[in-house]
Design an enzyme around this catalytic site. Sequence first.
Site, mmCIF file in Angstrom:
data_model
loop_
_atom_site.group_PDB
_atom_site.id
_atom_site.type_symbol
_atom_site.label_atom_id
_atom_site.label_comp_id
_atom_site.label_asym_id
_atom_site.label_seq_id
_atom_site.Cartn_x
_atom_site.Cartn_y
_atom_site.Cartn_z
ATOM 1 N N VAL A 36 3.464 6.833 -6.479
ATOM 2 C CA VAL A 36 4.717 6.596 -7.212
ATOM 3 C C VAL A 36 4.502 5.597 -8.351
ATOM 4 C CG1 VAL A 36 7.114 5.808 -7.053
ATOM 5 C CG2 VAL A 36 6.084 7.023 -5.121
ATOM 6 N N GLY B 228 0.092 3.367 -6.811
ATOM 7 C CA GLY B 228 -0.305 4.544 -6.035
ATOM 8 C C GLY B 228 0.392 5.776 -6.572
ATOM 9 N N LYS C 23 11.525 8.689 11.053
ATOM 10 C CA LYS C 23 10.280 8.362 10.358
ATOM 11 C C LYS C 23 9.146 8.463 11.361
ATOM 12 C CE LYS C 23 9.026 6.704 6.189
ATOM 13 N NZ LYS C 23 9.566 6.995 4.872
ATOM 14 N N LYS D 61 19.468 6.178 3.475
ATOM 15 C CA LYS D 61 19.009 6.893 2.270
ATOM 16 C C LYS D 61 19.650 8.278 2.197
ATOM 17 C CE LYS D 61 14.676 6.237 1.441
ATOM 18 N NZ LYS D 61 13.236 6.222 1.117
HETATM 19 N N1 LIG Z 1 5.840 8.923 -2.150
HETATM 20 C C1 LIG Z 1 7.145 8.992 -2.191
HETATM 21 O O1 LIG Z 1 7.712 9.981 -2.658
HETATM 22 C C2 LIG Z 1 7.971 7.864 -1.679
HETATM 23 C C3 LIG Z 1 7.436 6.606 -1.469
HETATM 24 N N2 LIG Z 1 8.243 5.582 -1.058
HETATM 25 C C4 LIG Z 1 7.700 4.253 -0.828
HETATM 26 O O2 LIG Z 1 7.082 3.790 -2.032
HETATM 27 C C5 LIG Z 1 5.939 2.986 -1.717
HETATM 28 C C6 LIG Z 1 4.708 3.571 -2.391
HETATM 29 O O3 LIG Z 1 4.528 4.886 -1.927
HETATM 30 P P1 LIG Z 1 3.342 5.814 -2.477
HETATM 31 O O4 LIG Z 1 3.113 5.529 -3.916
HETATM 32 O O5 LIG Z 1 3.653 7.172 -2.037
HETATM 33 O O6 LIG Z 1 2.140 5.249 -1.612
HETATM 34 P P2 LIG Z 1 0.587 5.230 -1.973
HETATM 35 O O7 LIG Z 1 -0.110 5.022 -0.693
HETATM 36 O O8 LIG Z 1 0.222 6.404 -2.808
HETATM 37 O O9 LIG Z 1 0.453 3.948 -2.934
HETATM 38 C C7 LIG Z 1 0.592 2.639 -2.509
HETATM 39 C C8 LIG Z 1 -0.225 1.792 -3.479
HETATM 40 O O10 LIG Z 1 -0.007 0.417 -3.173
HETATM 41 C C9 LIG Z 1 -1.252 -0.255 -3.143
HETATM 42 N N3 LIG Z 1 -1.105 -1.408 -2.281
HETATM 43 C C10 LIG Z 1 -1.076 -1.463 -0.925
HETATM 44 N N4 LIG Z 1 -0.893 -2.726 -0.503
HETATM 45 C C11 LIG Z 1 -0.798 -3.479 -1.635
HETATM 46 C C12 LIG Z 1 -0.582 -4.858 -1.858
HETATM 47 N N5 LIG Z 1 -0.479 -5.722 -0.870
HETATM 48 N N6 LIG Z 1 -0.530 -5.294 -3.161
HETATM 49 C C13 LIG Z 1 -0.655 -4.434 -4.183
HETATM 50 N N7 LIG Z 1 -0.850 -3.108 -4.012
HETATM 51 C C14 LIG Z 1 -0.929 -2.649 -2.759
HETATM 52 C C15 LIG Z 1 -2.246 0.793 -2.653
HETATM 53 O O11 LIG Z 1 -3.571 0.459 -3.035
HETATM 54 C C16 LIG Z 1 -1.727 2.035 -3.362
HETATM 55 O O12 LIG Z 1 -2.293 2.191 -4.663
HETATM 56 C C17 LIG Z 1 5.873 2.948 -0.180
HETATM 57 O O13 LIG Z 1 6.556 1.819 0.289
HETATM 58 C C18 LIG Z 1 6.618 4.210 0.230
HETATM 59 O O14 LIG Z 1 7.167 4.095 1.532
HETATM 60 C C19 LIG Z 1 9.583 5.763 -0.882
HETATM 61 C C20 LIG Z 1 10.157 6.966 -1.092
HETATM 62 C C21 LIG Z 1 9.393 8.142 -1.443
HETATM 63 O O1 LIG Z 2 8.872 11.900 0.629
HETATM 64 C C1 LIG Z 2 9.016 12.412 1.753
HETATM 65 O O2 LIG Z 2 8.338 13.382 2.152
HETATM 66 C C2 LIG Z 2 10.036 11.893 2.704
HETATM 67 C C3 LIG Z 2 10.850 10.800 2.114
HETATM 68 C C4 LIG Z 2 10.679 9.530 2.809
HETATM 69 O O3 LIG Z 2 10.164 9.408 3.882
HETATM 70 C C5 LIG Z 2 11.184 8.345 2.145
HETATM 71 O O4 LIG Z 2 11.990 8.514 1.216
HETATM 72 O O5 LIG Z 2 10.804 7.232 2.519
#
Ligand SMILES: NC(=O)C1=CN([C@@H]2O[C@H](COP(=O)(O)OP(=O)(O)OC[C@H]3O[C@@H](n4cnc5c(N)ncnc54)[C@H](O)[C@@H]3O)[C@@H](O)[C@H]2O)C=CC1
Ligand SMILES: O=C(O)CCC(=O)C(=O)O
Length: 380
Positions: free
Chosen positions: A194, A192, A90, A78
């Site tokens: 994102v 969630g 990580k 990335k």
């Molecule tokens: N937050 C960020 O800036 C970044 C996030 N990501 C990736 O994006 C993904 C989402 O991240 P966030 O939104 O930050 O996490 P989050 O924890 O805020 O949201 C994840 C959402 O997915 C739901 N979920 C979990 N398991 C599920 C399933 N089996 N079926 C349907 N929904 C399910 C949860 O209830 C939650 O609403 C992760 O894989 C994370 O590693 C990647 C790069 C940056």
């Molecule tokens: O969003 C962050 O703080 C780090 C970025 C990260 O871990 C990811 O892109 O998976």
Amino acid sequence: MKTMTQTTPALSADLFEKMQEHEQIVFCNDPATGLKAIIAIHNTTLGPAIGGTRMRNYDSTEEALEDVLRLSKGMTYKCAAADLDFGGGKGVIIGDPATDKSPELFRAYGQFVESLNGRFYTGTDMGTVLEDFVHSHRETNCIAGLPEEYGGGGETSIPTALGVLYSIKAVAKTLYGTENLLEKTFSIQGLGKVGFKLAEHLLEEGANLYVTDINPDTIDALVQKGSFMGRSVIPVDGDAIYQAPADMFVPCAIGGIINEQTIQQLTVKAIVGAANNQLLTEDLALVLKEKGILYAPDYIVNSGGIIQVTDELYSPNKERVLKKTKAIYHSLLEVFEQAAQQNITTVEAANEICERRIEGRKNRNSFFSPRKRAKWDVRH
Ligand SMILES: NC(=O)C1=CN([C@@H]2O[C@H](COP(=O)(O)OP(=O)(O)OC[C@H]3O[C@@H](n4cnc5c(N)ncnc54)[C@H](O)[C@@H]3O)[C@@H](O)[C@H]2O)C=CC1
Ligand SMILES: O=C(O)CCC(=O)C(=O)O
């Protein structure tokens, strides 16, 4: 009973085999706060390792280890894809984000991060929020992605969601010759940090959605939003999301969801989402190619967050972050072009670009040493 001499060689061989090309694994154990965490540093050729820390109720230490190894490797690619001066790392904290968090636990985690002496920077991921790392920051400067009131760039899911939107536009341009998303349909898994923001962007673009999440509250909130905007938001149960009749599948929850079983169910023309490690194994990219599904490599699509947190080290600037995040559109088009020209998968094309960048840097900046003050390091 087995003796140490019998068990030790087998265990260490196994662990080093698992590490493959990883540089370092740190097991963090603090009984006083209940912290059990693993930090993996994959590669520091481009600079110190960076990557968010995920908190999850893993079924076993083994599962957590697998996750952190895969995620940290993804971060190396990335960072290379986004042309950042950082390597891949990580962290994972083993525990339930709903019940096991405490300020002390995140302070203890900060102490472990500090012990790496600048080799690893971290911030949020699934299951953690910026405020958790305000506690860690009391113990270490190596936190990237602080709230704005602490001098950071703020919520990383904002640029991540925007990056996914630009990626969807690049995919639309490639498939339909236009970026216009009006009346296009998307199936989103995970609403969630994102996924919800991305869903709002897509509704604003005039798209219709199928959505699923294990949390019904977030679905209800989006359905209300959709009806207010005159768009269709249809909730579906769990695995039914793979069969939803959408133009693109947008995974925004967990990894490994693209596997032999789910590919057979998909009727979409493309997969483009935020989740890390969407393909259970990389060879599935070929299965997708043969099925005529355009796969946008996850580590390019979801790089908006890492772009913001690394940029934060120059001191926060939203305009600069937006400009860098928009570049994801062109990076993806380049990958699609190379894949088409060479008749290879989009994953192979993206990996080639990243590996060339890392290889090219090896002679100039070999193996990051924390004794060198990094040019972007404004907080030390
Ligand atoms: N937050 C960020 O800036 C970044 C996030 N990501 C990736 O994006 C993904 C989402 O991240 P966030 O939104 O930050 O996490 P989050 O924890 O805020 O949201 C994840 C959402 O997915 C739901 N979920 C979990 N398991 C599920 C399933 N089996 N079926 C349907 N929904 C399910 C949860 O209830 C939650 O609403 C992760 O894989 C994370 O590693 C990647 C790069 C940056
Ligand atoms: O969003 C962050 O703080 C780090 C970025 C990260 O871990 C990811 O892109 O998976």
